[in-house]
Design a protein around this motif. Structure first.
Motif, PDB file in Angstrom:
ATOM      1  N   ASN A   1       4.664   8.486   4.214  1.00  0.00           N
ATOM      2  CA  ASN A   1       3.409   7.752   4.332  1.00  0.00           C
ATOM      3  C   ASN A   1       2.971   7.764   5.790  1.00  0.00           C
ATOM      4  O   ASN A   1       3.792   7.884   6.701  1.00  0.00           O
ATOM      5  CB  ASN A   1       3.546   6.316   3.806  1.00  0.00           C
TER       6      ASN A   1
ATOM      7  N   HIS B   1       4.137   7.093  -2.342  1.00  0.00           N
ATOM      8  CA  HIS B   1       4.379   6.047  -3.329  1.00  0.00           C
ATOM      9  C   HIS B   1       3.342   4.953  -3.104  1.00  0.00           C
ATOM     10  O   HIS B   1       2.788   4.824  -2.026  1.00  0.00           O
ATOM     11  CB  HIS B   1       5.789   5.466  -3.180  1.00  0.00           C
ATOM     12  N   GLY B   2       3.111   4.150  -4.110  1.00  0.00           N
ATOM     13  CA  GLY B   2       2.199   3.028  -3.941  1.00  0.00           C
ATOM     14  C   GLY B   2       0.745   3.407  -4.147  1.00  0.00           C
ATOM     15  O   GLY B   2       0.378   4.583  -4.192  1.00  0.00           O
ATOM     16  N   PRO B   3      -0.133   2.404  -4.231  1.00  0.00           N
ATOM     17  CA  PRO B   3      -1.543   2.639  -4.545  1.00  0.00           C
ATOM     18  C   PRO B   3      -2.386   3.075  -3.362  1.00  0.00           C
ATOM     19  O   PRO B   3      -3.513   3.526  -3.529  1.00  0.00           O
ATOM     20  CB  PRO B   3      -2.003   1.272  -5.059  1.00  0.00           C
TER      21      PRO B   3
ATOM     22  N   GLY C   1       3.917   1.499  -1.193  1.00  0.00           N
ATOM     23  CA  GLY C   1       4.833   1.567  -2.323  1.00  0.00           C
ATOM     24  C   GLY C   1       6.117   0.791  -2.166  1.00  0.00           C
ATOM     25  O   GLY C   1       7.147   1.181  -2.721  1.00  0.00           O
TER      26      GLY C   1
ATOM     27  N   GLN D   1       0.086   8.216   1.351  1.00  0.00           N
ATOM     28  CA  GLN D   1       1.229   7.527   0.777  1.00  0.00           C
ATOM     29  C   GLN D   1       1.722   8.323  -0.419  1.00  0.00           C
ATOM     30  O   GLN D   1       0.944   8.731  -1.265  1.00  0.00           O
ATOM     31  CB  GLN D   1       0.889   6.087   0.374  1.00  0.00           C
TER      32      GLN D   1
ATOM     33  N   SER E   1      -8.351   1.691  -0.740  1.00  0.00           N
ATOM     34  CA  SER E   1      -9.640   2.295  -1.076  1.00  0.00           C
ATOM     35  C   SER E   1     -10.265   2.918   0.167  1.00  0.00           C
ATOM     36  O   SER E   1     -10.027   2.477   1.298  1.00  0.00           O
ATOM     37  CB  SER E   1     -10.584   1.239  -1.656  1.00  0.00           C
TER      38      SER E   1
ATOM     39  N   ALA F   1       0.820  -1.214   0.000  1.00  0.00           N
ATOM     40  CA  ALA F   1       0.000   0.000   0.000  1.00  0.00           C
ATOM     41  C   ALA F   1       0.851   1.260   0.000  1.00  0.00           C
ATOM     42  O   ALA F   1       0.490   2.266  -0.619  1.00  0.00           O
ATOM     43  CB  ALA F   1      -0.944  -0.004   1.202  1.00  0.00           C
TER      44      ALA F   1
END
Length: 490
Positions: free
Chosen positions: A389, A420-422, A187, A418, A425, A185
């Motif tokens: 993050n 980096h990373g997704p 990154g 964050q 949701s 999550a």
């Protein structure tokens, strides 16, 4: 050096250009001469120098005094007429560069000298030593930093870097925490030159998270420095020991684990494992924050070390946790959020200058009981600006536990920010199971993963439709039954 550049042209200049700048020379005339050479090679694209080109560009750059004053002209002609071997030019260039470094360091040390002269005698020895140490370490980090201060094309070095990554793939970019979903999550784990942060309310288990993180990294042979602002080292001994030996904390504290031969054997194996782990610990409660930063810098230089290219070797600093260390922090009418902002700025700068990852924890304010956003952090704006993050760690609510039971998790980790990373949701979180008996924090599945699995299971094995109770349902043909009842029994 200047004579060699004039004699051998571009070949000599390319050898010295990475090391020298006009300010590398102390003499004003030599600074101007090198600037003219630099302009001819970089801007005019000339490969070999000559007198007419030099005097022309000197006039163009505003150095007319070089060609108007007799002593300057004589100095320039002496440079043009001096002969030097090509292979000796880098040697003399290195000497000039080292002298420049010495001058720069002297200027940097002047600030330390002023700070030392202003001491009142109430400061600790660590604080006093930290003043020149900070100067030296910051200067060293600046010296080995790549890229310099000049803008460059974004593509410069990109090809080599990307191809090197493809030829030498890694599982993830940063150091891995013990929690894979969390790593993905944010990154790819805890990255260099970054401060990663998790916040929670008091008593929820921040230190247990930190212990598990340190144990995990140490097991991977990554040197880890755990700086604690509250607990004593004995408390961590029992927690780390219980987790590694798979016994309860109370069994180590009371010594009852020694009565069971199997548990005793596991404890002895745990001790060997911990003794061989690069897990460093220090309680810094009561220390000024500047002293703590000095401790980190010394640890990096003395314990971790550097690769041949000057890059810091893999390591991780865990800081538990960001808070005011004493009332002295507020003695100059500075607000708490300003002090916390200064601390975060200092941590971030240390991570960047020393090329290391820092995992820090912070205590949430009372809003953290209900809210799950950045506002729950004390001094939130200034703290959040400098974190790469941020996640919230908290117990699951009664409703959340009822929906899946404690087997899904007792706590949850909510990724809020964050770089980096997704991320995750909105409304999703990572289920965490905390075994307080053994100081073990285990990652489960995310909320949405569990929901999807349950939905898929119901699609394969659907529940039977609900049917209302109908006690008077007739069986067979009603008319035939009624006629049979009307016939007399013979």
């Amino acid at each position: 050096v200047l004579a060699g550049i004039y004699s051998y042209g571009l070949d000599a200049y390319l050898d010295v250009a990475p090391m020298l700048s006009p300010l590398s020379f102390t003499d004003r005339s030599n600074q101007a001469v090198y600037k003219c050479f630099q302009h001819l090679f970089d801007e005019k694209k000339i490969k070999q120098l000559d007198e007419s080109s030099f005097f022309s560009v000197a006039k163009e750059l505003g150095y007319t005094w070089l060609i108007e004053k007799r002593e300057e002209v004589n100095h320039i002609k002496s440079i043009f007429n001096t002969h030097i071997l090509l292979e000796n030019i880098p040697l003399f260039s290195g000497k000039i560069r080292r002298l420049e470094i010495a001058r720069d360091l002297r200027r940097a040390m002047q600030d330390s000298d002023i700070q030392l002269s202003e001491l009142e005698g109430d400061e600790t020895v660590e604080h006093i030593l930290g003043i020149p140490e900070r100067c030296i370490f910051d200067f060293t980090a600046q010296l080995i930093r790549d890229g310099g201060n000049e803008p460059r094309l974004i593509s410069e070095g990109m090809r080599e870097h990307i191809i090197h990554r493809m030829d030498n793939p890694v599982e993830q970019v940063g150091l891995p925490s013990p929690w894979p979903i969390y790593n993905a999550a944010i990154g790819g784990g805890w990255r260099r030159k970054a401060v990663s942060m998790i916040g929670s309310r008091s008593g929820v288990g921040k230190s247990m998270l930190a212990d598990n993180a340190a144990e995990h990294l140490a097991a991977l042979k990554v040197p880890t420095l755990y700086l604690d602002t509250e607990m004593a080292d004995e408390d961590h001994w029992y927690r780390v020991g219980a987790n590694f030996a798979d016994v309860k904390i109370n069994e180590l504290e009371t010594g009852s684990a020694g009565k069971d031969p199997d548990k005793r054997q596991r404890v002895m194996e745990m001790l060997k494992r911990v003794e061989g782990a690069p897990f460093h610990y220090l309680n810094v409660s009561g220390n000024a924050f500047e002293e703590t930063l000095a401790i980190i810098r010394r640890w990096i230089h003395k314990v971790v070390g550097f690769n041949e290219d000057g890059k810091t070797k893999d390591c991780c600093i865990i800081y538990d946790y960001v808070k005011l260390m004493s009332g002295e922090d507020l003695k100059f009418n500075v607000q708490e959020y300003q002090v916390l902002g200064f601390m975060m700025t200092s941590l971030h700068n240390l991570a960047v200058r020393n090329d290391v990852p820092i995992f820090s924890l912070i205590q949430l304010n009372r809003d953290g009981l209900d809210k799950e956003d950045a506002s729950v952090v004390a001094g939130s704006d200034r703290v959040m600006w400098l974190t790469t993050n941020f996640a919230i760690y908290k117990p699951k609510s009664d409703e959340e536990i009822q929906s899946g039971g404690t087997q899904d998790g007792t706590h949850k980790l909510v990724v809020i920010k964050q770089r980096h990373g997704p991320g995750m949701s909105r409304g999703d979180y990572i289920n965490i199971y905390m075994d307080g008996y053994k100081a073990r924090v285990t990652e489960g599945k995310s909320k949405y993963q569990l929901q999807k699995e349950r939905e898929n299971a119901e699609a394969i094995n659907p529940r039977p439709d609900e049917v209302d109770d109908c006690p008077n349902i007739p069986f067979g043909n009603t008319d035939e039954k009624e006629r049979a009842e009307e016939q007399p029994i013979l």
